[in-house]
Design a protein around this motif. Structure first.
Motif, PDB file in Angstrom:
ATOM      1  N   ALA A   1     -67.122  -2.299  19.152  1.00  0.00           N
ATOM      2  CA  ALA A   1     -67.180  -1.241  18.145  1.00  0.00           C
ATOM      3  C   ALA A   1     -68.061  -1.654  16.964  1.00  0.00           C
ATOM      4  CB  ALA A   1     -65.771  -0.898  17.664  1.00  0.00           C
ATOM      5  N   HIS A   2     -68.012  -2.918  16.595  1.00  0.00           N
ATOM      6  CA  HIS A   2     -68.836  -3.375  15.475  1.00  0.00           C
ATOM      7  C   HIS A   2     -70.312  -3.287  15.818  1.00  0.00           C
ATOM      8  CE1 HIS A   2     -70.503  -6.037  12.359  1.00  0.00           C
ATOM      9  NE2 HIS A   2     -69.399  -5.792  11.673  1.00  0.00           N
ATOM     10  N   LYS A   3     -70.669  -3.617  17.058  1.00  0.00           N
ATOM     11  CA  LYS A   3     -72.065  -3.512  17.501  1.00  0.00           C
ATOM     12  C   LYS A   3     -72.537  -2.066  17.469  1.00  0.00           C
ATOM     13  CE  LYS A   3     -75.841  -4.841  19.849  1.00  0.00           C
ATOM     14  NZ  LYS A   3     -76.829  -5.807  19.335  1.00  0.00           N
ATOM     15  N   HIS A   4     -71.657  -1.152  17.841  1.00  0.00           N
ATOM     16  CA  HIS A   4     -72.028   0.259  17.953  1.00  0.00           C
ATOM     17  C   HIS A   4     -71.989   0.999  16.623  1.00  0.00           C
ATOM     18  CE1 HIS A   4     -71.902   0.990  22.491  1.00  0.00           C
ATOM     19  NE2 HIS A   4     -71.744  -0.320  22.330  1.00  0.00           N
ATOM     20  N   GLY A   5     -71.206   0.532  15.661  1.00  0.00           N
ATOM     21  CA  GLY A   5     -71.110   1.297  14.422  1.00  0.00           C
ATOM     22  C   GLY A   5     -70.623   0.518  13.225  1.00  0.00           C
ATOM     23  N   GLY A   6     -70.689  -0.813  13.260  1.00  0.00           N
ATOM     24  CA  GLY A   6     -70.345  -1.621  12.106  1.00  0.00           C
ATOM     25  C   GLY A   6     -68.870  -1.567  11.736  1.00  0.00           C
ATOM     26  N   PRO A   7     -68.544  -1.975  10.505  1.00  0.00           N
ATOM     27  CA  PRO A   7     -67.142  -2.006  10.074  1.00  0.00           C
ATOM     28  C   PRO A   7     -66.450  -0.645  10.158  1.00  0.00           C
ATOM     29  CG  PRO A   7     -68.496  -3.294   8.571  1.00  0.00           C
ATOM     30  CD  PRO A   7     -69.442  -2.578   9.491  1.00  0.00           C
ATOM     31  N   ALA A   8     -67.180   0.435   9.875  1.00  0.00           N
ATOM     32  CA  ALA A   8     -66.544   1.757   9.874  1.00  0.00           C
ATOM     33  C   ALA A   8     -66.051   2.137  11.267  1.00  0.00           C
ATOM     34  CB  ALA A   8     -67.518   2.810   9.349  1.00  0.00           C
ATOM     35  N   LEU A   9     -66.871   1.927  12.293  1.00  0.00           N
ATOM     36  CA  LEU A   9     -66.436   2.245  13.648  1.00  0.00           C
ATOM     37  C   LEU A   9     -65.354   1.272  14.104  1.00  0.00           C
ATOM     38  CD1 LEU A   9     -66.798   4.127  16.047  1.00  0.00           C
ATOM     39  CD2 LEU A   9     -68.501   2.539  16.963  1.00  0.00           C
ATOM     40  N   THR A  10     -65.424   0.033  13.653  1.00  0.00           N
ATOM     41  CA  THR A  10     -64.381  -0.935  13.985  1.00  0.00           C
ATOM     42  C   THR A  10     -63.031  -0.465  13.457  1.00  0.00           C
ATOM     43  OG1 THR A  10     -65.985  -2.749  13.936  1.00  0.00           O
ATOM     44  CG2 THR A  10     -63.662  -3.345  13.747  1.00  0.00           C
ATOM     45  N   VAL A  11     -62.991  -0.068  12.193  1.00  0.00           N
ATOM     46  CA  VAL A  11     -61.759   0.446  11.595  1.00  0.00           C
ATOM     47  C   VAL A  11     -61.287   1.695  12.333  1.00  0.00           C
ATOM     48  CG1 VAL A  11     -60.824   1.583   9.544  1.00  0.00           C
ATOM     49  CG2 VAL A  11     -62.089  -0.555   9.311  1.00  0.00           C
ATOM     50  N   ALA A  12     -62.215   2.627  12.596  1.00  0.00           N
ATOM     51  CA  ALA A  12     -61.853   3.872  13.259  1.00  0.00           C
ATOM     52  C   ALA A  12     -61.289   3.623  14.659  1.00  0.00           C
ATOM     53  CB  ALA A  12     -63.068   4.797  13.340  1.00  0.00           C
ATOM     54  N   ALA A  13     -61.896   2.683  15.395  1.00  0.00           N
ATOM     55  CA  ALA A  13     -61.435   2.388  16.749  1.00  0.00           C
ATOM     56  C   ALA A  13     -60.039   1.776  16.736  1.00  0.00           C
ATOM     57  CB  ALA A  13     -62.421   1.464  17.457  1.00  0.00           C
ATOM     58  N   VAL A  14     -59.790   0.854  15.811  1.00  0.00           N
ATOM     59  CA  VAL A  14     -58.487   0.208  15.736  1.00  0.00           C
ATOM     60  C   VAL A  14     -57.423   1.208  15.289  1.00  0.00           C
ATOM     61  CG1 VAL A  14     -57.122  -1.574  14.574  1.00  0.00           C
ATOM     62  CG2 VAL A  14     -59.431  -2.093  15.362  1.00  0.00           C
ATOM     63  N   GLU A  15     -57.745   2.018  14.302  1.00  0.00           N
ATOM     64  CA  GLU A  15     -56.783   3.024  13.862  1.00  0.00           C
ATOM     65  C   GLU A  15     -56.482   4.027  14.973  1.00  0.00           C
ATOM     66  OE1 GLU A  15     -57.215   3.270   9.011  1.00  0.00           O
ATOM     67  OE2 GLU A  15     -58.242   4.784  10.215  1.00  0.00           O
ATOM     68  N   GLY A  16     -57.522   4.440  15.697  1.00  0.00           N
ATOM     69  CA  GLY A  16     -57.309   5.391  16.772  1.00  0.00           C
ATOM     70  C   GLY A  16     -56.483   4.822  17.900  1.00  0.00           C
ATOM     71  N   ALA A  17     -56.643   3.535  18.186  1.00  0.00           N
ATOM     72  CA  ALA A  17     -55.924   2.910  19.292  1.00  0.00           C
ATOM     73  C   ALA A  17     -54.482   2.567  18.937  1.00  0.00           C
ATOM     74  CB  ALA A  17     -56.657   1.646  19.740  1.00  0.00           C
ATOM     75  N   THR A  18     -54.221   2.269  17.660  1.00  0.00           N
ATOM     76  CA  THR A  18     -52.894   1.796  17.253  1.00  0.00           C
ATOM     77  C   THR A  18     -52.075   2.821  16.483  1.00  0.00           C
ATOM     78  OG1 THR A  18     -53.674   0.890  15.135  1.00  0.00           O
ATOM     79  CG2 THR A  18     -53.818  -0.550  17.085  1.00  0.00           C
ATOM     80  N   GLY A  19     -52.731   3.795  15.867  1.00  0.00           N
ATOM     81  CA  GLY A  19     -52.018   4.725  15.002  1.00  0.00           C
ATOM     82  C   GLY A  19     -51.610   4.110  13.685  1.00  0.00           C
ATOM     83  N   ILE A  20     -52.125   2.918  13.368  1.00  0.00           N
ATOM     84  CA  ILE A  20     -51.803   2.216  12.122  1.00  0.00           C
ATOM     85  C   ILE A  20     -52.935   2.419  11.120  1.00  0.00           C
ATOM     86  CG2 ILE A  20     -51.391  -0.048  11.071  1.00  0.00           C
ATOM     87  CD1 ILE A  20     -50.230  -0.946  13.780  1.00  0.00           C
ATOM     88  N   ARG A  21     -52.607   2.838   9.933  1.00  0.00           N
ATOM     89  CA  ARG A  21     -53.616   3.021   8.889  1.00  0.00           C
ATOM     90  C   ARG A  21     -53.963   1.674   8.272  1.00  0.00           C
ATOM     91  NH1 ARG A  21     -55.289   7.501   5.808  1.00  0.00           N
ATOM     92  NH2 ARG A  21     -56.274   6.935   3.823  1.00  0.00           N
ATOM     93  N   ILE A  22     -55.242   1.377   8.220  1.00  0.00           N
ATOM     94  CA  ILE A  22     -55.728   0.121   7.657  1.00  0.00           C
ATOM     95  C   ILE A  22     -56.043   0.317   6.184  1.00  0.00           C
ATOM     96  CG2 ILE A  22     -57.598  -1.580   7.740  1.00  0.00           C
ATOM     97  CD1 ILE A  22     -57.745  -0.910  10.788  1.00  0.00           C
ATOM     98  N   ASP A  23     -55.491  -0.540   5.347  1.00  0.00           N
ATOM     99  CA  ASP A  23     -55.684  -0.417   3.899  1.00  0.00           C
ATOM    100  C   ASP A  23     -56.836  -1.277   3.389  1.00  0.00           C
ATOM    101  OD1 ASP A  23     -53.281   1.287   3.346  1.00  0.00           O
ATOM    102  OD2 ASP A  23     -52.246  -0.476   4.131  1.00  0.00           O
TER     103      ASP A  23
END
Length: 560
Positions: free
Chosen positions: A225-247
């Motif tokens: 995800a980081h390769k494809h879209g940097g930190p923003a896509l990394t955060v979005a992918a993790v939030e989408g997969a876990t349902g946990i909001r990252i602060d």
């Protein structure tokens, strides 16, 4: 890089402040969590690392929940590393600009617990809509995209996190429907096989070409995800997969990790067996050792150990995270007090990049609240895995999560509950083992001094635990003077399966004997003991939820 550790001290409660929160990023910005007020940043290259904007453009996020959650990222980025340093650090080859380490760190609302969940880098998940990065026509291995066959399968699989990419439009942040619906729930199941693409969506499991110029949505390894879209896509992918909001978001890379560990005085690692991995450069004899930044990097990156793979590597990362925490407040740095920690703050910040909202006052307040927590208040787990070799064209071998157990883990974080299950008085939980007991053929015999009938009883218990018992021998003879402990003997070829039987018979001595074939031989001694229940759970062997005091080197050294 390794040197013998000093004698172990008596364990006592230690602050999780400078430990888990800075060691979890292994360990940037540590001094910020001390009680000392942060001195003004001075101009210069070490005033602070550049900030990142990981939440920019991310919409449809999970709802806010109690506590504070950090996403901690270690990047496989080798830009700017000299050839000499690559050899020294054993990081030769091309970097993938992907996440080599990914952890969720949750601080409870009452500041009385810290939970760390490691996300295996090859986890197969759905990426939120995003535009693909510019194509180079070459993968990270230097292999031309033409090496991909008509079916999308490469002759040689690319490294983790680096799928083959063909022509793509300009890169961008996640699209409007980035990471979910704003609700919490279990992640979507992965497609069983590549499907048919729909409008704005890449074929399930396929690597998108991005030729349409608009946002694409596809499945892939989460570390890409980081390769494809940097930190923003990394955060979005993790939030989408876990349902946990990252602060909050923190990231570092290989050299940043080494510098930070060195500035924190290194860490303690321990093992009950030799650890040697020529790919990472790790060569560690049994015992407890103090490692510097270079030695620590070799330890946390090693994968070619027994058993091989990412779960053991992830557990070692968790152990080292904890050791840095313990080291911070047990030596000269602790003796120097708040001034000593404050003096290192600017240097540490140079190695870690954070989101703009992670302010010094916020960290200082969190530190004051956490400073008296014991290591037993830290919890560690790895996302449970259902399929360890889910093959996907273009991505190679991936890991598929055990959805019900993964969701239970994520739900506990969202509800601000402990992730380590509570054990009732007298309750005995089955020990997870990597190989199913039914695959082990066992012969049981009574040795010298054994009670009559003890072999038959032990055989019944082993059958009840799922083992395949192929024979029982009573009364082998011999007096008490010849007696020894219950013993498990096996051929060296069965070495990988032996831990399954030794987990069921924890008090038995294990010995390798050539020529025993495919059958384990259990010789019952004067004290036969009872069979401990085991469960076939490869994911739980190195990834089950545990507390910090179970991982500490101050307890008995782990097996590896």
């Amino acid at each position: 890089m390794f040197r013998p550790a000093l004698p172990l001290r008596t364990r006592r409660p230690r602050s999780l402040t400078a430990g888990v929160l800075c060691a979890a990023v292994l360990a940037g910005g540590c001094a910020q969590w001390s009680r000392a007020p942060e001195p003004p940043a001075r101009p210069g290259p070490e005033a602070a690392a550049p900030r990142v904007s990981p939440f920019e453009g991310v919409t449809g996020r999970p709802r806010a929940t109690p506590g504070t959650t950090f996403l901690l990222v270690g990047l496989d980025r080798r830009t700017g590393i000299s050839r000499e340093d690559k050899r020294r650090l054993f990081v030769g080859g091309e970097g993938c600009d992907c996440t080599d380490v990914m952890m969720l760190l949750h601080v409870s609302e009452d500041r009385r617990r810290v939970s760390v969940i490691s996300i295996p880098r090859d986890s197969y998940t759905e990426f939120p809509p995003h535009t693909e990065p510019p194509a180079t026509g070459t993968s990270a291995t230097g292999t031309s995209a033409a090496a991909t066959s008509a079916t999308g399968t490469r002759a040689a699989e690319p490294p983790a996190g680096e799928p083959p990419v063909t022509d793509t439009p300009a890169a961008g942040a996640p699209g409007p429907a980035a990471s979910g619906t704003g609700t919490s729930g279990p992640p979507a199941s992965p497609p069983e096989s590549p499907g048919t693409a729909t409008s704005g969506t890449a074929a399930a499991g396929a690597v998108p070409s991005g030729s349409g110029g608009g946002p694409v949505r596809h499945w892939g390894k989460i570390n890409a995800a980081h390769k494809h879209g940097g930190p923003a896509l990394t955060v979005a992918a993790v939030e989408g997969a876990t349902g946990i909001r990252i602060d909050h978001y923190l990231e570092t890379d290989f050299t940043g990790f080494v510098r930070t560990v060195d500035r924190l005085g290194g860490g303690r690692v321990c093992t009950g067996k030799p650890l040697k991995d020529k790919n990472s450069g790790l060569d560690l004899p049994p015992g407890t050792h103090h490692v510097d930044g270079t030695g620590a990097l070799k330890y946390v990156r090693a994968r070619k150990l027994d058993p091989p793979g990412d779960l053991g590597r992830v557990r070692r990362q968790q152990r080292f995270l904890l050791s840095v925490m313990e080291n911070l407040l047990s030596g000269e740095r602790a003796a120097a007090g708040r001034d000593g920690l404050s003096r290192s703050a600017r240097a540490l910040l140079a190695s870690v990049r954070t989101d703009e909202g992670l302010t010094l006052p916020k960290l200082a307040g969190l530190g004051r609240a956490l400073r008296k927590l014991p290591t037993s208040a830290a919890e560690f787990a790895t996302v449970p895995i259902r399929d360890f070799d889910h093959r996907v064209p273009g991505w190679g071998s991936t890991l598929v999560w055990d959805e019900p157990r993964a969701e239970a883990l994520f739900a506990a974080v969202r509800a601000d509950r402990p992730i380590v299950p509570e054990t009732r008085p007298g309750e005995v939980r089955p020990v997870p083992v990597a190989i199913a007991p039914r695959k082990l053929r066992v012969r049981v015999a009574e040795g010298p001094g054994a009670e009559p009938g003890s072999a038959a009883r032990l055989a019944r218990e082993l059958r009840a635990a799922g083992f395949t018992v192929v024979g029982v021998t009573a009364g082998s003879g011999g007096g008490a003077e010849q007696a020894g402990p219950t013993e498990i003997a096996h051929d060296p070829r069965l070495r990988r399966a032996a831990p399954t039987l030794s987990a069921a018979l924890p008090n038995a001595r294990v010995r390798e004997v050539k020529g025993l074939g495919r059958v384990f031989r259990v010789t019952v001694g004067p004290i036969a003991g009872r069979v401990v229940p085991v469960v076939h759970d490869r994911s739980g062997v190195e990834g089950a939820p545990v507390t910090g005091d179970e991982l500490s080197c101050r307890e008995a050294p782990p097996g590896g």
